[in-house]
Design a protein around this motif. Structure first.
Motif, short mmCIF file in Angstrom:
data_model
loop_
_atom_site.label_atom_id
_atom_site.label_comp_id
_atom_site.label_asym_id
_atom_site.label_seq_id
_atom_site.Cartn_x
_atom_site.Cartn_y
_atom_site.Cartn_z
N THR A 8 0.74 -1.19 0.04
CA THR A 8 0.00 0.02 0.04
C THR A 8 0.84 1.10 0.06
O THR A 8 1.93 1.20 0.41
CB THR A 8 -0.86 0.02 1.42
OG1 THR A 8 0.04 0.22 2.62
CG2 THR A 8 -1.75 -1.18 1.50
N SER A 19 -6.27 4.90 6.32
CA SER A 19 -6.43 3.83 5.56
C SER A 19 -5.60 3.79 4.37
O SER A 19 -5.19 4.96 3.71
CB SER A 19 -7.99 3.47 5.19
OG SER A 19 -8.48 4.63 4.51
N SER A 21 -5.01 1.47 0.54
CA SER A 21 -4.92 -0.07 -0.29
C SER A 21 -4.36 0.06 -1.63
O SER A 21 -3.83 0.73 -2.02
CB SER A 21 -6.46 -0.22 -0.74
OG SER A 21 -7.09 0.81 -1.67
N VAL A 48 -5.52 -5.64 8.48
CA VAL A 48 -5.06 -5.89 7.21
C VAL A 48 -5.87 -6.97 6.57
O VAL A 48 -6.25 -7.91 7.13
CB VAL A 48 -3.50 -6.37 7.18
CG1 VAL A 48 -3.27 -6.67 5.77
CG2 VAL A 48 -2.72 -5.17 7.55
N LYS A 49 -6.44 -6.58 5.44
CA LYS A 49 -7.34 -7.60 4.58
C LYS A 49 -6.65 -7.76 3.26
O LYS A 49 -6.60 -6.75 2.52
CB LYS A 49 -8.81 -7.17 4.62
CG LYS A 49 -9.72 -8.13 3.95
CD LYS A 49 -11.18 -7.62 3.93
CE LYS A 49 -11.99 -8.55 3.06
NZ LYS A 49 -13.51 -7.68 3.24
N LEU A 50 -6.48 -9.15 2.89
CA LEU A 50 -6.26 -9.52 1.71
C LEU A 50 -7.27 -10.31 0.97
O LEU A 50 -7.78 -11.23 1.76
CB LEU A 50 -5.15 -10.57 1.71
CG LEU A 50 -4.28 -10.67 0.48
CD1 LEU A 50 -3.88 -9.54 -0.35
CD2 LEU A 50 -3.14 -11.81 0.54
N ASN A 63 -7.26 -11.61 7.33
CA ASN A 63 -8.04 -10.65 7.69
C ASN A 63 -7.43 -10.29 9.35
O ASN A 63 -8.13 -11.32 9.91
CB ASN A 63 -9.38 -10.89 7.72
CG ASN A 63 -10.30 -9.57 8.31
OD1 ASN A 63 -9.70 -8.61 8.37
ND2 ASN A 63 -11.69 -9.75 8.25
N LYS A 105 -6.42 -7.88 -3.68
CA LYS A 105 -6.97 -6.53 -2.99
C LYS A 105 -6.27 -6.44 -1.38
O LYS A 105 -6.58 -7.30 -0.70
CB LYS A 105 -8.19 -6.07 -2.92
CG LYS A 105 -8.66 -4.90 -2.33
CD LYS A 105 -9.92 -4.34 -2.63
CE LYS A 105 -10.20 -2.99 -1.85
NZ LYS A 105 -11.57 -2.56 -1.85
N LEU A 106 -5.14 -5.43 -1.31
CA LEU A 106 -4.66 -5.38 -0.19
C LEU A 106 -5.25 -4.34 0.57
O LEU A 106 -4.97 -3.26 0.02
CB LEU A 106 -2.99 -5.41 -0.18
CG LEU A 106 -2.14 -5.10 1.18
CD1 LEU A 106 -2.35 -6.26 2.01
CD2 LEU A 106 -1.07 -5.09 1.01
N SER A 107 -5.96 -4.27 1.86
CA SER A 107 -6.48 -2.95 2.40
C SER A 107 -5.91 -2.96 3.78
O SER A 107 -5.69 -4.04 4.74
CB SER A 107 -7.94 -3.42 2.64
OG SER A 107 -8.50 -3.59 1.35
N SER A 109 -6.53 -0.56 7.36
CA SER A 109 -7.49 0.20 8.02
C SER A 109 -6.96 0.33 9.40
O SER A 109 -6.55 -0.31 9.98
CB SER A 109 -8.94 -0.10 7.83
OG SER A 109 -9.06 -1.38 8.21
N SER A 116 2.33 1.95 6.27
CA SER A 116 2.09 1.08 5.06
C SER A 116 2.37 -0.42 5.48
O SER A 116 2.95 -0.70 6.39
CB SER A 116 3.05 1.62 3.94
OG SER A 116 4.25 1.41 4.25
#
Length: 126
Positions: A8, A19, A21, A48-50, A63, A105-107, A109, A116
Motif C-alpha cells: 500500500t 487507511s 489499499s 489488514v485484509k487480503l 483478515n 486487494k490489500l487493504s 485500515s 503502510s
C-alpha cells in the motif's frame, strides 16, 4: 510457484482511522503463503485484509488485526455440494488453499497516517 509482492501507499486520514489499499496485477492460482510486513508505527488496532477482487462473496484470504509482522499459511474449510464442511472424522475440517482468479486487494485500515503494509504472496499456479 510464483512470488508476488504488493504494498500500500502510506495511509492517509486521522490517527487510528487512517487507511490505504493496493491492487496486484491479474493472477490465477492457489494462495499458499502470505508474508505481511509493516512500515511506520502502526497501532495495535491496525487491520489488514487480503482478498480476491473478483470474488463475489468478498471472502477474506487474510483478515488480521495487530502491528507485528506475520507469516501466514491461509486455508479455508473444504465444503461439499450442499455447503457443509468436509471433515476427516466429523470434527476436524479438511483444509484447502484459497483459489484466486483476479486482482489481489490489500487493504489497510484503523491505522495511523504514514503507515503502510507489504504482502509477499506465494502462489501455486495451475
Amino acid at each position: 510457484m510464483d512470488v508476488i509482492q504488493i504494498a500500500t501507499d502510506p495511509a492517509s486520514g486521522n490517527a487510528g482511522s487512517a487507511s490505504a489499499s493496493a491492487l496486484s496485477p491479474m493472477l490465477s492460482g492457489l494462495v499458499y503463503k502470505v508474508v505481511l510486513r509493516y512500515q511506520g508505527a502502526p497501532p495495535a488496532t491496525t487491520n489488514v485484509k487480503l482478498s480476491d477482487g473478483n470474488d463475489p462473496a468478498n471472502e477474506a484470504i487474510v483478515n488480521v488485526s495487530g502491528n507485528s509482522d506475520l507469516v501466514l499459511y491461509p486455508r479455508r474449510a473444504m465444503t461439499n455440494n450442499s455447503g457443509s464442511n468436509l471433515t476427516f472424522n466429523g470434527t476436524q475440517v479438511v483444509p484447502t488453499p484459497y483459489p484466486l482468479h483476479g486482482n489481489l486487494k490489500l487493504s489497510l485500515s484503523l491505522t495511523n497516517p504514514g503507515v503502510s503494509v507489504s504482502a509477499t504472496v506465494y502462489l501455486l499456479r495451475g
